[in-house]
Design a protein around this motif. Structure first.
Motif, PDB file in Angstrom:
ATOM      1  N   GLU A 373       0.824  -1.197   0.000  1.00  0.00           N
ATOM      2  CA  GLU A 373       0.000   0.000   0.000  1.00  0.00           C
ATOM      3  C   GLU A 373       0.864   1.256   0.000  1.00  0.00           C
ATOM      4  O   GLU A 373       1.939   1.292   0.583  1.00  0.00           O
ATOM      5  N   GLY A 374       0.361   2.256  -0.661  1.00  0.00           N
ATOM      6  CA  GLY A 374       1.085   3.510  -0.764  1.00  0.00           C
ATOM      7  C   GLY A 374       2.172   3.516  -1.811  1.00  0.00           C
ATOM      8  O   GLY A 374       3.031   4.401  -1.799  1.00  0.00           O
ATOM      9  N   THR A 375       2.166   2.565  -2.741  1.00  0.00           N
ATOM     10  CA  THR A 375       3.218   2.464  -3.758  1.00  0.00           C
ATOM     11  C   THR A 375       2.589   2.350  -5.138  1.00  0.00           C
ATOM     12  O   THR A 375       1.632   1.587  -5.326  1.00  0.00           O
ATOM     13  N   ARG A 385      15.347   7.368 -23.664  1.00  0.00           N
ATOM     14  CA  ARG A 385      15.304   6.301 -22.672  1.00  0.00           C
ATOM     15  C   ARG A 385      14.115   6.497 -21.752  1.00  0.00           C
ATOM     16  O   ARG A 385      13.855   7.599 -21.281  1.00  0.00           O
ATOM     17  N   SER A 386      13.404   5.415 -21.530  1.00  0.00           N
ATOM     18  CA  SER A 386      12.287   5.421 -20.597  1.00  0.00           C
ATOM     19  C   SER A 386      12.744   4.815 -19.277  1.00  0.00           C
ATOM     20  O   SER A 386      13.343   3.731 -19.253  1.00  0.00           O
ATOM     21  N   LEU A 387      12.482   5.520 -18.183  1.00  0.00           N
ATOM     22  CA  LEU A 387      12.947   5.103 -16.869  1.00  0.00           C
ATOM     23  C   LEU A 387      11.751   4.849 -15.953  1.00  0.00           C
ATOM     24  O   LEU A 387      10.822   5.661 -15.902  1.00  0.00           O
ATOM     25  N   PRO A 388      11.746   3.732 -15.212  1.00  0.00           N
ATOM     26  CA  PRO A 388      10.687   3.506 -14.231  1.00  0.00           C
ATOM     27  C   PRO A 388      10.927   4.332 -12.975  1.00  0.00           C
ATOM     28  O   PRO A 388      12.056   4.496 -12.520  1.00  0.00           O
ATOM     29  N   ILE A 389       9.870   4.858 -12.418  1.00  0.00           N
ATOM     30  CA  ILE A 389       9.931   5.632 -11.181  1.00  0.00           C
ATOM     31  C   ILE A 389       8.900   5.053 -10.219  1.00  0.00           C
ATOM     32  O   ILE A 389       7.718   4.978 -10.542  1.00  0.00           O
ATOM     33  N   GLU A 390       9.368   4.618  -9.050  1.00  0.00           N
ATOM     34  CA  GLU A 390       8.461   4.107  -8.030  1.00  0.00           C
ATOM     35  C   GLU A 390       8.156   5.211  -7.024  1.00  0.00           C
ATOM     36  O   GLU A 390       9.075   5.756  -6.395  1.00  0.00           O
ATOM     37  N   VAL A 391       6.883   5.531  -6.883  1.00  0.00           N
ATOM     38  CA  VAL A 391       6.431   6.579  -5.976  1.00  0.00           C
ATOM     39  C   VAL A 391       5.877   5.923  -4.722  1.00  0.00           C
ATOM     40  O   VAL A 391       5.029   5.029  -4.795  1.00  0.00           O
ATOM     41  N   GLN A 392       6.361   6.352  -3.563  1.00  0.00           N
ATOM     42  CA  GLN A 392       5.897   5.828  -2.288  1.00  0.00           C
ATOM     43  C   GLN A 392       5.285   6.956  -1.464  1.00  0.00           C
ATOM     44  O   GLN A 392       5.846   8.051  -1.411  1.00  0.00           O
ATOM     45  N   ALA A 393       4.154   6.678  -0.841  1.00  0.00           N
ATOM     46  CA  ALA A 393       3.430   7.692  -0.062  1.00  0.00           C
ATOM     47  C   ALA A 393       3.078   7.120   1.301  1.00  0.00           C
ATOM     48  O   ALA A 393       2.791   5.927   1.456  1.00  0.00           O
ATOM     49  N   ALA A 453       0.414   8.559 -11.010  1.00  0.00           N
ATOM     50  CA  ALA A 453       1.057   7.641 -10.061  1.00  0.00           C
ATOM     51  C   ALA A 453       1.132   8.258  -8.668  1.00  0.00           C
ATOM     52  O   ALA A 453       0.934   7.558  -7.660  1.00  0.00           O
ATOM     53  N   VAL A 454       1.399   9.550  -8.580  1.00  0.00           N
ATOM     54  CA  VAL A 454       1.450  10.219  -7.275  1.00  0.00           C
ATOM     55  C   VAL A 454       0.071  10.196  -6.620  1.00  0.00           C
ATOM     56  O   VAL A 454      -0.072   9.887  -5.424  1.00  0.00           O
ATOM     57  N   ALA A 455      -0.971  10.506  -7.395  1.00  0.00           N
ATOM     58  CA  ALA A 455      -2.326  10.482  -6.852  1.00  0.00           C
ATOM     59  C   ALA A 455      -2.738   9.076  -6.439  1.00  0.00           C
ATOM     60  O   ALA A 455      -3.375   8.883  -5.389  1.00  0.00           O
ATOM     61  N   ALA A 456      -2.352   8.072  -7.246  1.00  0.00           N
ATOM     62  CA  ALA A 456      -2.707   6.690  -6.898  1.00  0.00           C
ATOM     63  C   ALA A 456      -1.986   6.226  -5.643  1.00  0.00           C
ATOM     64  O   ALA A 456      -2.568   5.509  -4.811  1.00  0.00           O
ATOM     65  N   ALA A 457      -0.719   6.620  -5.463  1.00  0.00           N
ATOM     66  CA  ALA A 457       0.011   6.238  -4.252  1.00  0.00           C
ATOM     67  C   ALA A 457      -0.605   6.870  -3.018  1.00  0.00           C
ATOM     68  O   ALA A 457      -0.722   6.224  -1.957  1.00  0.00           O
ATOM     69  N   LEU A 458      -1.020   8.146  -3.124  1.00  0.00           N
ATOM     70  CA  LEU A 458      -1.661   8.806  -1.985  1.00  0.00           C
ATOM     71  C   LEU A 458      -2.991   8.147  -1.646  1.00  0.00           C
ATOM     72  O   LEU A 458      -3.307   7.908  -0.468  1.00  0.00           O
ATOM     73  N   ALA A 459      -3.798   7.835  -2.661  1.00  0.00           N
ATOM     74  CA  ALA A 459      -5.085   7.176  -2.406  1.00  0.00           C
ATOM     75  C   ALA A 459      -4.892   5.775  -1.840  1.00  0.00           C
ATOM     76  O   ALA A 459      -5.649   5.325  -0.970  1.00  0.00           O
ATOM     77  N   SER A 460      -3.860   5.068  -2.322  1.00  0.00           N
ATOM     78  CA  SER A 460      -3.586   3.727  -1.811  1.00  0.00           C
ATOM     79  C   SER A 460      -3.186   3.770  -0.343  1.00  0.00           C
ATOM     80  O   SER A 460      -3.613   2.917   0.456  1.00  0.00           O
ATOM     81  N   ALA A 461      -2.378   4.757   0.030  1.00  0.00           N
ATOM     82  CA  ALA A 461      -1.982   4.875   1.435  1.00  0.00           C
ATOM     83  C   ALA A 461      -3.139   5.330   2.310  1.00  0.00           C
ATOM     84  O   ALA A 461      -3.255   4.896   3.467  1.00  0.00           O
ATOM     85  N   ALA A 462      -4.017   6.186   1.784  1.00  0.00           N
ATOM     86  CA  ALA A 462      -5.133   6.693   2.585  1.00  0.00           C
ATOM     87  C   ALA A 462      -6.178   5.617   2.834  1.00  0.00           C
ATOM     88  O   ALA A 462      -6.746   5.529   3.934  1.00  0.00           O
ATOM     89  N   PRO A 466      -3.607  -1.769  -1.405  1.00  0.00           N
ATOM     90  CA  PRO A 466      -2.382  -1.916  -2.200  1.00  0.00           C
ATOM     91  C   PRO A 466      -2.688  -2.066  -3.687  1.00  0.00           C
ATOM     92  O   PRO A 466      -3.696  -2.648  -4.082  1.00  0.00           O
ATOM     93  N   ILE A 467      -1.814  -1.535  -4.501  1.00  0.00           N
ATOM     94  CA  ILE A 467      -1.886  -1.669  -5.961  1.00  0.00           C
ATOM     95  C   ILE A 467      -1.042  -2.865  -6.366  1.00  0.00           C
ATOM     96  O   ILE A 467       0.082  -3.040  -5.865  1.00  0.00           O
ATOM     97  N   PRO A 468      -1.531  -3.739  -7.234  1.00  0.00           N
ATOM     98  CA  PRO A 468      -0.729  -4.899  -7.665  1.00  0.00           C
ATOM     99  C   PRO A 468       0.636  -4.460  -8.190  1.00  0.00           C
ATOM    100  O   PRO A 468       0.778  -3.430  -8.841  1.00  0.00           O
TER     101      PRO A 468
END
Length: 541
Positions: A373-375, A385-393, A453-462, A466-468
């Motif tokens: 949750e929160g990720t 180049r495409s780079l993955p970014i993991e957002v944690q909240a 992704a930032v909004a989804a991480a915040l909603a997941s933490a609230a 958890p997001i798969p």
């Protein structure tokens, strides 16, 4: 009124002006503005006398006087006078200096490999012989370490030739080439130093450079060291050694005795760059030049320094993390949208060919099969180049009158906007909570495509939902709650498929646009924030 040659230069940021200030008007530092004198122009640039005849013909020389002319209205007799001008007189140009472009050979240049695939790609395939590459970055970011390790690899023949060059023809001078033969007259033959790499340091002694080279494994007999700050000595070394590659560290520490000004000043930096470029072009020696930066991140010295060199590279990154990024700001021999990834360690610099391993965590492998949750993971595009970014909240109840907002790698103003949009359109109450949001390994989620992704991480933490782990979200969020399209979506989806992601929530394509299909990826298109949260499973139950 003649312009005064006295100028004042700030030793901190490079600002120059005609008036002294106790505090620099540019950077605000006290006591850094010092007086210096611009170089005097050569006598060849002085104004020349041109004699104007009756027929309008200009003739050089003659006595100084006022110009007279017999016009239609009459005038004084004679019709001959002189006028002073500062223009350079034209000379006869031989036809050999003019070549049709169709007669110029268009064969590819054999580039010199640096030993780093990431470095070669940023340069457009390697170092072009005779080019001057400026590598700039903040203090302690690893510029000298990168170039010293590059020098060691080139000296060891690891880089080789790229382009149409044959790697088997790589020149690595052995012991036979280092032996000087002396005849009976006592005159020594010239030493064959082809393939040597010359490293000139104006900041460290040779012992200090040797210590660092031993730590990073860059010790090689073909690597020659010199510690000097005199430009004439550097030029003499380049002509005497004729190296395969030369590295000068740095442009702001080398000075010329022929011009006035302090080290690092506009006059000195311009003279050093011009002299090194002349030698590089005339002798075909590639030069890697280290440049300092000011507090605002721009390259110190005159702006003409960036115009004179062929390639300008920025070496950047957070000193608190091991990730370093090398990007080309200017490149006459390749693209300017390539980015190289490096990992800084105590043993030197290692290139990172798969940045996904750095920007993604392994937190959800064991205990949370459905994810943590929160990720939430998103994908940014930096160049090609495409780079993955993991957002944690992290969302907690606040005990302060004003809730705290702590960010790392995310713009705080953008976060405030997303919190308001989540409250208004996504029904996610976060206005009274403490919010902590960060990225992994120093990644930057400041591109608008990271909003979802930032909004989804915040909603997941609230909502503790958890997001798969094999799901990702890409999209820009507007103030109206719409999910807007982002550029180069296919690049991002292909990188997601390569890293094992199976579902990606993306903005709805524009009317008339072709659908994007990537094998192994299920694309879920949404047009609003509530539908995106519903697709990710983080809406309020």
């Amino acid at each position: 009124m003649a312009k005064s040659s006295t100028q004042y230069l700030c030793s901190e940021c490079g600002w120059s002006g005609g008036k002294w200030f106790g505090r620099c008007p540019e950077c605000g530092q006290w006591g850094t503005v010092e007086e210096f004198h611009e170089a005097r122009p050569s006598s060849r640039t002085r104004a020349a006398k041109i004699t104007v005849t009756e027929t309008g013909t200009a003739v050089r020389g003659g006595a100084r006087g006022s110009m007279t002319n017999d016009g239609p209205s009459g005038g004084t007799g004679g019709g001959i006078g002189t006028v002073r001008t500062s223009r350079t007189a034209a000379v006869h140009v031989p036809d050999s200096l003019i070549t049709p472009i169709t007669d110029v050979d268009d064969h590819d240049v054999d580039r010199i490999g640096t030993g780093f695939e990431e470095f070669d790609r940023v340069l457009g395939g390697g170092i072009v012989p005779g080019s001057v590459v400026l590598v700039a970055g903040e203090p302690g970011i690893g510029k000298s370490t990168l170039l010293l390790e590059t020098a060691g690899r080139v000296a060891a023949g690891i880089g080789g030739e790229s382009g149409n060059g044959n790697n088997s023809e790589r020149t690595t001078s052995g012991s036979a080439s280092n032996t000087s033969n002396t005849d009976n007259s006592g005159t020594a033959d010239l030493i064959d130093l082809t393939g040597k790499v010359l490293y000139v340091s104006g900041e460290e002694s040779t012992a200090q450079v040797r210590m660092r080279a031993g730590r990073i494994g860059a010790v090689n007999e073909n690597l020659l060291l010199s510690s000097t700050t005199d430009l004439a000595t550097v030029l003499g070394l380049l002509e005497q050694v004729n190296p395969r590659l030369a590295i000068v560290d740095s442009a702001q520490t080398i000075t010329s005795q022929d011009v006035d000004g302090i080290a690092g000043g506009s006059t000195q930096v311009r003279e050093v760059a011009s002299a090194l470029i002349d030698v590089a072009k005339s002798r075909g020696i590639p030069v890697l030049l280290v440049g300092h930066v000011t507090k605002d991140g721009s390259i110190a010295g005159p702006r003409t320094l960036e115009h004179l060199v062929d390639v300008v590279c920025q070496f950047e990154g957070d000193p608190q993390t091991a990730l370093r990024m090398l990007r080309a700001v200017k490149n006459r021999f390749g693209p300017t949208d390539e980015v190289g990834c490096f990992d800084m360690s105590g043993e030197g610099i290692d290139e990172v060919t798969n940045p996904g391993a750095l920007f993604l965590s392994d937190a959800g492998d064991s205990d949370a099969p459905g994810g943590t949750e929160g990720t939430c993971v998103t994908f940014t595009v930096d160049g090609h180049r495409s780079l993955p970014i993991e957002v944690q909240a992290l969302v907690t109840n606040s005990v302060l009158p004003t809730p705290r907002r702590a960010t790392n790698g995310i713009d705080s103003n953008r976060l405030a906007m997303l919190v308001a949009v989540l409250y208004r359109h996504g029904k996610v109450p976060l206005l009274t909570n403490d919010l902590y949001i960060s990225t992994i390994a120093g990644g930057l989620a400041k591109e608008p495509s990271c909003d979802l992704a930032v909004a989804a991480a915040l909603a997941s933490a609230a909502f503790h939902a958890p997001i798969p782990r094999d799901w990702a979200a890409i999209g820009e969020i507007s103030l109206t709650g719409q999910v807007r399209p982002v550029p180069r979506l296919e690049y991002r989806l292909r990188e997601a498929a390569r890293l094992g992601f199976t579902h990606v929530v993306v903005p709805k394509r524009r009317r008339g646009a072709k659908p994007i299909s990537v094998p192994g990826i299920t694309v879920i298109e949404v047009d609003s924030l509530p539908r995106a949260l519903r697709a990710l499973g983080v809406e309020r139950k």
